[in-house]
Scaffold this active site. Sequence first.
Site, PDB file in Angstrom:
ATOM      1  CD  GLU A 119      -3.102  -0.767   0.161  1.00 43.53           C
ATOM      2  OE1 GLU A 119      -3.195   0.146  -0.525  1.00 43.53           O
ATOM      3  OE2 GLU A 119      -3.973  -1.816   0.505  1.00 43.53           O
ATOM      4  NE  ARG A 123      -3.619   3.026  -0.806  1.00 46.54           N
ATOM      5  CZ  ARG A 123      -5.050   2.986  -0.297  1.00 46.54           C
ATOM      6  NH1 ARG A 123      -5.498   4.046  -0.122  1.00 46.54           N
ATOM      7  NH2 ARG A 123      -5.632   1.818  -0.305  1.00 46.54           N
ATOM      8  CG  ASP A 246      -6.164  -7.116  -7.785  1.00 49.04           C
ATOM      9  OD1 ASP A 246      -5.194  -7.427  -7.246  1.00 49.04           O
ATOM     10  OD2 ASP A 246      -7.190  -6.398  -7.215  1.00 49.04           O
ATOM     11  CD  GLU A 364     -10.201  -1.516  -8.812  1.00 51.38           C
ATOM     12  OE1 GLU A 364     -11.195  -0.866  -8.447  1.00 51.38           O
ATOM     13  OE2 GLU A 364      -8.974  -1.402  -8.351  1.00 51.38           O
ATOM     14  CB  THR A 448      -1.942  -0.675  -9.549  1.00 51.48           C
ATOM     15  OG1 THR A 448      -3.270  -1.498  -9.414  1.00 51.48           O
ATOM     16  CG2 THR A 448      -1.457  -0.600  -7.957  1.00 51.48           C
TER      17      THR A 448
HETATM   18  C1  DMJ Z   1      -6.215   0.531  -5.117  1.00 48.84           C
HETATM   19  O1  DMJ Z   1      -5.564   1.016  -4.151  1.00 48.84           O
HETATM   20  C2  DMJ Z   1      -5.088  -0.027  -6.409  1.00 48.84           C
HETATM   21  O2  DMJ Z   1      -6.064   0.005  -7.376  1.00 48.84           O
HETATM   22  C3  DMJ Z   1      -5.188  -1.489  -6.105  1.00 48.84           C
HETATM   23  O3  DMJ Z   1      -4.525  -1.905  -6.708  1.00 48.84           O
HETATM   24  C4  DMJ Z   1      -6.458  -2.276  -5.657  1.00 48.84           C
HETATM   25  N1  DMJ Z   1      -7.234  -1.562  -4.873  1.00 48.84           N
HETATM   26  C5  DMJ Z   1      -7.411  -0.062  -4.605  1.00 48.84           C
HETATM   27  C6  DMJ Z   1      -8.716   0.441  -5.400  1.00 48.84           C
HETATM   28  O4  DMJ Z   1      -9.606  -0.393  -5.500  1.00 48.84           O
END
Ligand code: DMJ
Length: 456
Positions: A119, A123, A246, A364, A448
């Site tokens: 995370e 982020r 994912d 997403e 992501t």
């Molecule tokens: C985000 O922090 C990122 O996209 C992660 O890959 C999956 N979860 C959240 C959003 O849903």
Amino acid sequence: MRPPVALRLCAVVVASVLAFVAAGGRKEIDRPALASKVRAEILHAWRGYEKYARGHDELQPVSKTAKDWYGPGNSLLMTPVDSLDTLLLAGCREEAESAHQLILDKLSFDRDVPVKNFEVTIRILGGLLSGYERTSDPRLLSLAEDLGGRLLPAFDSPTGMPFMYVNLKTGKTSGAVSNPAEIGTLVLEFGTLAKLTSRPVFFEKPKRALKELFARRAKTGLVGEQIDVVTGQWKSPTSHVGGGIDSYYEYLVKCELLFHDAECGSMSKDSLRAVNRWLADDGKRGLWYGEADMRTGRRTAKTYGALHAFLPAVFVLGGDLPRARRLQDSGFRMWRLNGVEPEEVDYGGSRLAVKSPGYPLRPEIVESAWYLWRTTKDPKYLVMGKTIFEDLVRCCRTENGYTVLTNVVTKEKGDLQPSYFLAETLKYLYLMFAPDETLDPDKVILNTEAHPFRRR
Ligand code: DMJ
């Protein structure tokens, strides 16, 4: 002889209805007007944070309070770091300046707390690097380098796959049972840091982790849901493309594109082949991706959800437009079932059934709509974006920002504006309607968390 007026009027009405249906039942989408509406909502979400949570990680807009992931006094400024590039892209100059200054004044990683490597990487490291590329402020790069160095001990396991947690001050690691997403979603951020600092170690460690994980795939080519990074043994054989797995698939293809890395390219193709063979359910009710036992490929559940909805974007990047389009249609059906998508549906019955009813403001589905719009220029994806945006405003807006829903059926509100809402959901919506040159997907790869990194 002319037909009577009533008949002529009737003919005009029928002709207009036919033309409307032929156009896909859509009116023209006014992109500039929608871009400015989304921009206004970006400001609304940011101002809620500034008013009630400035200096903290995230806003709780209903109770007008703040949330800090690692306890009071240990904020990592999730929202400002995650929002900076969105504010810059949307031309919110004053607000971007305020986020930037807050980061320079307050962000410090010298904290005796175990943090989640994944995370914090997607982020904070991602946000700082993209902020640096957009502003050229070297102080953002130094913060990123400091953070990267503190996270590196996470990779010191016998397999080279990272532990889940690492203490930012002491480097102590914990959390040996991890998953493919947390192991395989680090290479874009660390690899970009390696390039910007000329320190290859930042790329080598997460790249090795990716390869170690890939090497442990089953004979089917699938990976499971949990793996022990010390022993290298799988702890759960359940395979799917949802949460916990994912973005491993996302980073294989993006690693190939960002770093021209042929090994990542070949791992990506191999993995997507397995996913399409064992997880896809393609029938009268559309294309979906469910769950299977990684060892045998046996179907164990027909569950799809909000997190799975990233997959059409990966298909676009991998050049498989037919699958991307069909899967996005399924995702949009899931969205429209209740006017906002639930976290998970069961697609196995005669009708879609809600399995897990929350909606944590996930991006997403709109991310995939954006990739499809940019690649196909089919206006149906703009219509999707507009519908999703209007539903969000209707169901998730509060007086002081946006909140998650605990139940999409009843539309009951929770009390959190996750940092990815500004980083991703609102960014993708804005990009969908803003002028194309705002961000050229040929020139960047988005991590992501939707932080764009320059392709070199
Ligand atoms: C985000 O922090 C990122 O996209 C992660 O890959 C999956 N979860 C959240 C959003 O849903």
